[in-house]
Scaffold this motif. Structure first.
Motif, PDB file in Angstrom:
ATOM      1  N   SER A   1       0.813  -1.217   0.000  1.00 51.24           N
ATOM      2  CA  SER A   1       0.000   0.000   0.000  1.00 51.24           C
ATOM      3  C   SER A   1       0.847   1.267   0.000  1.00 51.24           C
TER       4      SER A   1
ATOM      5  N   GLN B   1       0.135   4.066  -2.574  1.00 47.77           N
ATOM      6  CA  GLN B   1      -0.868   5.112  -2.406  1.00 47.77           C
ATOM      7  C   GLN B   1      -0.356   6.290  -1.579  1.00 47.77           C
TER       8      GLN B   1
ATOM      9  N   SER C   1      -4.325  -1.365  -9.975  1.00 52.03           N
ATOM     10  CA  SER C   1      -5.102  -0.998  -8.788  1.00 52.03           C
ATOM     11  C   SER C   1      -5.891  -2.187  -8.251  1.00 52.03           C
TER      12      SER C   1
ATOM     13  N   SER D   1      -5.115  -3.774  -4.591  1.00 51.49           N
ATOM     14  CA  SER D   1      -6.150  -3.586  -3.567  1.00 51.49           C
ATOM     15  C   SER D   1      -5.981  -4.547  -2.400  1.00 51.49           C
TER      16      SER D   1
ATOM     17  N   THR E   1      -4.459  -3.091   0.711  1.00 50.96           N
ATOM     18  CA  THR E   1      -5.124  -1.982   1.398  1.00 50.96           C
ATOM     19  C   THR E   1      -6.106  -2.429   2.466  1.00 50.96           C
TER      20      THR E   1
ATOM     21  N   HIS F   1     -13.405  -5.070  -2.469  1.00 51.28           N
ATOM     22  CA  HIS F   1     -12.293  -4.164  -2.180  1.00 51.28           C
ATOM     23  C   HIS F   1     -11.589  -3.737  -3.466  1.00 51.28           C
TER      24      HIS F   1
ATOM     25  N   ASN G   1     -11.331   0.135  -4.639  1.00 50.92           N
ATOM     26  CA  ASN G   1      -9.994   0.706  -4.775  1.00 50.92           C
ATOM     27  C   ASN G   1      -9.789   1.302  -6.160  1.00 50.92           C
TER      28      ASN G   1
ATOM     29  N   ASP H   1      -8.440   5.072  -7.257  1.00 51.63           N
ATOM     30  CA  ASP H   1      -7.190   5.199  -8.004  1.00 51.63           C
ATOM     31  C   ASP H   1      -7.411   5.752  -9.411  1.00 51.63           C
TER      32      ASP H   1
END
Length: 396
Positions: free
Chosen positions: A110, A113, A163, A167, A170, A361, A365, A369
């Motif tokens: 992560s 990000q 992405s 994910s 995250t 998720h 995400n 993104d």
């Protein structure tokens, strides 16, 4: 980098990489500003001063960790592409390699990000350039496979696939390693196969179009705080910054909020309330799980595009919440996700809840993104293009 940061014997020859990996795990678990050098040293089994033989500052650890992440992604993609003799085979090899990497590096992935919040401009641009180069490696074979795609569309789909795979880093939803790799690989392939609506050409708008601002002082402060938290990250923003952005003295902020932590909590409660209201309204106005899932996707994208700062802060800053708010708000986040899972499994009874959770998720995400990528601009049709990818993931 390896999946087990607490097994230094696996990379005994590279102490610097081990320390960066340990730091990255702690940063991702507790936030960059929530971790000290002594804690990193304790996790590594050395003294605090010993770290300075390898890194002059904690920030240098973060920079090294992001460089390691970017290099690992590049190496995996390069190796995966080499496994295929055709564009389809090359893409499949790259997705398989990325899925394996994501599972191995779930605790640190992560970091991708974070670049806008914690890296200085020089290192931020370096990290973006490294990842953009990897995207370019994949857009070539994708456009060979799908010649109808423009360069911009191929770029968007590759970033969407990244992405979807990333994910997994995250959240903490449990899933077996092999199953996770298989599912992520399929989600990436689904994104690359998505058909995108054509972008719109926005009508010219006059400069200086007036916009309404909140009248209540508390709302003005909250709006200013959300914007600054999104742009700079929570720890880089002071009460003085928030007061200045709201046009009042810093001392006046305390008439409405006890401190910066209360402002962040207020932003979270605002986002949680709006997401909850969206779910409630959707369920009350649709008659089948499939329609509810479509409507909820559309509503979530509408909220993300209308209030990107609020949604991004809600997803990014939970480690900085005051302790008494953190558990309650994390529970609210989990409950919101579970509504997506419930609708998805009702729509597809053969889908295990574990898989549905990973899919949900991934779709959520991707919305954030790719929304950043298209500028959260509805005038150019960015919302419909992001929706196409999210809906493809739910139907994968």
């Amino acid at each position: 980098m390896t999946g087990n940061a607490h097994a230094p014997t696996r990379r005994a020859g590279n102490r610097k990489a081990q320390l960066a990996l340990l730091a990255a795990e702690l940063f991702c678990a507790r936030g960059y500003h929530g971790v000290g050098i002594d804690e990193i040293a304790a996790a590594a089994g050395i003294s605090g001063p010993a770290i300075y033989r390898h890194f002059p500052t904690k920030y240098a650890l973060l920079v090294h960790a992001t460089r390691e992440l970017a290099e690992a992604v590049r190496a995996e993609v390069t190796e995966g592409l080499a496994e295929g003799d055709t564009p389809a085979g090359q893409l499949d090899g790259a997705l398989a390699a990325l899925a394996r990497l994501t599972v191995r590096q779930r605790k640190v992935g992560s970091l991708y990000q974070w670049e806008g919040r914690y890296l200085e401009p020089e290192h931020r641009h370096e990290f973006r350039d490294q990842l953009s180069a990897v995207v370019t490696q994949l857009t070539g074979p994708l456009r060979e496979l799908r010649p109808e795609l423009s360069a911009a569309d191929a770029d968007l789909l590759v970033r969407g696939a990244f992405s979807a795979l990333a994910s997994l880093t995250t959240h903490r939803a449990p899933i077996a390693r092999g199953r996770a790799e298989t599912l992520l690989r399929r989600l990436g392939a689904t994104v690359l196969a998505t058909g995108l609506p054509a972008p719109l050409t926005p009508a010219a708008q006059p400069d200086g179009t007036p916009t309404l601002t909140p009248g209540a002082r508390r709302e003005v402060l909250l709006a200013a705080a959300i914007k600054l938290f999104h742009e700079r990250g929570y720890h880089a923003v002071s009460i003085e910054d928030i007061g200045a952005a709201a046009g009042i003295n810093a001392s006046s902020v305390y008439r409405h909020f006890a401190g910066k932590g209360d402002l962040l909590a207020a932003a979270y409660y605002r986002a949680a309330d709006r997401l909850g209201a969206t779910i409630t309204s959707t369920l009350a106005t649709t008659d089948t799980p499939a329609r509810a899932l479509d409507q909820l996707t559309e509503s979530y994208i509408g909220l993300a595009f209308a209030q990107p700062d609020l949604v991004s802060v809600y997803l990014a800053e939970n480690t900085n919440l005051p302790e008494h708010d953190r558990h309650q708000l994390r529970k609210a986040q989990r409950l919101h996700t579970e509504e997506w899972v419930r609708l998805l499994t009702a729509t597809r009874p053969d889908l295990p809840a574990t898989d549905a959770r990973i899919i949900a998720h991934a779709a959520l995400n991707v919305v954030i993104d790719l929304g950043r990528r298209v500028g959260f601009d509805t005038r150019t049709g960015g919302d419909s293009r992001v929706a196409a990818v999210a809906e493809a993931i739910f139907r994968s």
